[in-house]
Design an enzyme around this catalytic site. Sequence first.
Site, PDB file in Angstrom:
ATOM      1  CB  CYS A 166      19.066 -29.559   5.719  1.00 15.96           C
ATOM      2  SG  CYS A 166      19.834 -31.105   5.471  1.00 15.96           S
TER       3      CYS A 166
ATOM      4  CB  CYS B  99      18.357 -33.819   3.528  1.00 17.58           C
ATOM      5  SG  CYS B  99      18.656 -34.338   5.207  1.00 17.58           S
TER       6      CYS B  99
ATOM      7  CG  HIS C  84      18.704 -34.003   9.158  1.00 19.47           C
ATOM      8  ND1 HIS C  84      19.174 -33.152   8.327  1.00 19.47           N
ATOM      9  CD2 HIS C  84      18.633 -33.661  10.289  1.00 19.47           C
ATOM     10  CE1 HIS C  84      19.365 -31.932   9.033  1.00 19.47           C
ATOM     11  NE2 HIS C  84      19.046 -32.167  10.225  1.00 19.47           N
TER      12      HIS C  84
ATOM     13  CG  HIS D  85      34.952 -29.041   6.934  1.00 21.00           C
ATOM     14  ND1 HIS D  85      34.708 -28.503   5.729  1.00 21.00           N
ATOM     15  CD2 HIS D  85      33.910 -28.973   7.699  1.00 21.00           C
ATOM     16  CE1 HIS D  85      33.422 -27.714   6.070  1.00 21.00           C
ATOM     17  NE2 HIS D  85      33.063 -28.056   7.249  1.00 21.00           N
TER      18      HIS D  85
ATOM     19  CG  HIS E  32      29.294 -30.579   7.578  1.00 24.07           C
ATOM     20  ND1 HIS E  32      28.220 -30.121   7.907  1.00 24.07           N
ATOM     21  CD2 HIS E  32      30.022 -29.811   7.185  1.00 24.07           C
ATOM     22  CE1 HIS E  32      28.330 -28.815   7.936  1.00 24.07           C
ATOM     23  NE2 HIS E  32      29.537 -28.619   7.597  1.00 24.07           N
TER      24      HIS E  32
ATOM     25  CG  ASP F 163      33.508 -27.376   1.042  1.00 24.47           C
ATOM     26  OD1 ASP F 163      33.253 -27.762   2.100  1.00 24.47           O
ATOM     27  OD2 ASP F 163      33.189 -26.326   0.341  1.00 24.47           O
TER      28      ASP F 163
ATOM     29  N   GLY G 292      31.074 -22.205  13.971  1.00 23.84           N
ATOM     30  CA  GLY G 292      30.981 -22.005  12.670  1.00 23.84           C
ATOM     31  C   GLY G 292      30.497 -22.738  11.723  1.00 23.84           C
TER      32      GLY G 292
ATOM     33  CG  HIS H 248      22.920 -33.248   6.891  1.00 26.92           C
ATOM     34  ND1 HIS H 248      21.615 -33.692   6.315  1.00 26.92           N
ATOM     35  CD2 HIS H 248      24.020 -34.177   7.341  1.00 26.92           C
ATOM     36  CE1 HIS H 248      22.009 -35.177   6.098  1.00 26.92           C
ATOM     37  NE2 HIS H 248      23.064 -35.576   6.625  1.00 26.92           N
TER      38      HIS H 248
ATOM     39  CG  ASN I 191      33.313 -25.974  11.396  1.00 27.27           C
ATOM     40  OD1 ASN I 191      34.477 -26.065  12.212  1.00 27.27           O
ATOM     41  ND2 ASN I 191      33.274 -25.715  10.258  1.00 27.27           N
TER      42      ASN I 191
HETATM   43  P1  AMP Z   1      30.173 -25.560   7.961  1.00 19.83           P
HETATM   44  O1  AMP Z   1      30.581 -24.199   7.849  1.00 19.83           O
HETATM   45  O2  AMP Z   1      31.077 -26.347   8.507  1.00 19.83           O
HETATM   46  O3  AMP Z   1      28.945 -25.730   8.050  1.00 19.83           O
HETATM   47  O4  AMP Z   1      30.754 -25.917   6.154  1.00 19.83           O
HETATM   48  C1  AMP Z   1      29.618 -26.290   5.056  1.00 19.83           C
HETATM   49  C2  AMP Z   1      30.458 -26.372   3.893  1.00 19.83           C
HETATM   50  O5  AMP Z   1      29.451 -26.821   2.942  1.00 19.83           O
HETATM   51  C3  AMP Z   1      31.337 -25.247   3.548  1.00 19.83           C
HETATM   52  O6  AMP Z   1      32.687 -25.381   3.547  1.00 19.83           O
HETATM   53  C4  AMP Z   1      30.816 -24.910   2.045  1.00 19.83           C
HETATM   54  O7  AMP Z   1      31.318 -24.584   1.215  1.00 19.83           O
HETATM   55  C5  AMP Z   1      29.910 -26.270   1.875  1.00 19.83           C
HETATM   56  N1  AMP Z   1      28.948 -25.963   0.784  1.00 19.83           N
HETATM   57  C6  AMP Z   1      27.901 -25.414   0.723  1.00 19.83           C
HETATM   58  N2  AMP Z   1      27.002 -25.839  -0.154  1.00 19.83           N
HETATM   59  C7  AMP Z   1      27.523 -26.719  -0.742  1.00 19.83           C
HETATM   60  C8  AMP Z   1      27.061 -27.522  -1.711  1.00 19.83           C
HETATM   61  N3  AMP Z   1      25.995 -27.324  -2.727  1.00 19.83           N
HETATM   62  N4  AMP Z   1      27.889 -28.433  -2.744  1.00 19.83           N
HETATM   63  C9  AMP Z   1      29.048 -28.619  -1.757  1.00 19.83           C
HETATM   64  N5  AMP Z   1      29.517 -28.104  -0.547  1.00 19.83           N
HETATM   65  C10 AMP Z   1      28.814 -27.138  -0.071  1.00 19.83           C
END
Ligand code: AMP
Length: 118
Positions: free
Chosen positions: A2, A5, A44, A97, A95, A28, A88, A93, A82
């Site tokens: 992913c 990862c 993961h 925020h 995370h 982010d 959303g 993976h 989320n």
């Molecule tokens: P979610 O919608 O909760 O799955 O959030 C995924 C988050 O990952 C979003 O806020 C994206 O802006 C962020 N994101 C996606 N790709 C990357 C990346 N390569 N580096 C940093 N953040 C990322």
Amino acid sequence: MCLFCKIIKKEIPSNIIHEDENYLAFHDINPKAPVHILAIPKVHVDSFNDLTPDMMAGMTTFIQEITQKTHIDKSGYRVITNIGENGGQEVGHLHFHVLGGAKLKWGHFSDADPKNLI
Ligand code: AMP
């Protein structure tokens, strides 16, 4: 493998702000606040659904360290994870925020009708 990862393995670049043996924090790529950091476990885990209490305990300390390091611990911040389609979640993976650096609005939660209670 992913996306996150690959970030953990440094196969994809990221702007890392904090790291230990088990967790990683990076900015982010599409920030929604002056401070918008993602905190992830290095193993993961798909989502909060699969998070163990032990991992959550470590994540709690790790997020507190992030907020101190970015000086948002006293001014206030928001922690969001989320989960799944309705939550959303876009990256599969787990995370968290961590958002702060300004007074955050609550408006982006208003896209579901609060009268439709379950
Ligand atoms: P979610 O919608 O909760 O799955 O959030 C995924 C988050 O990952 C979003 O806020 C994206 O802006 C962020 N994101 C996606 N790709 C990357 C990346 N390569 N580096 C940093 N953040 C990322």
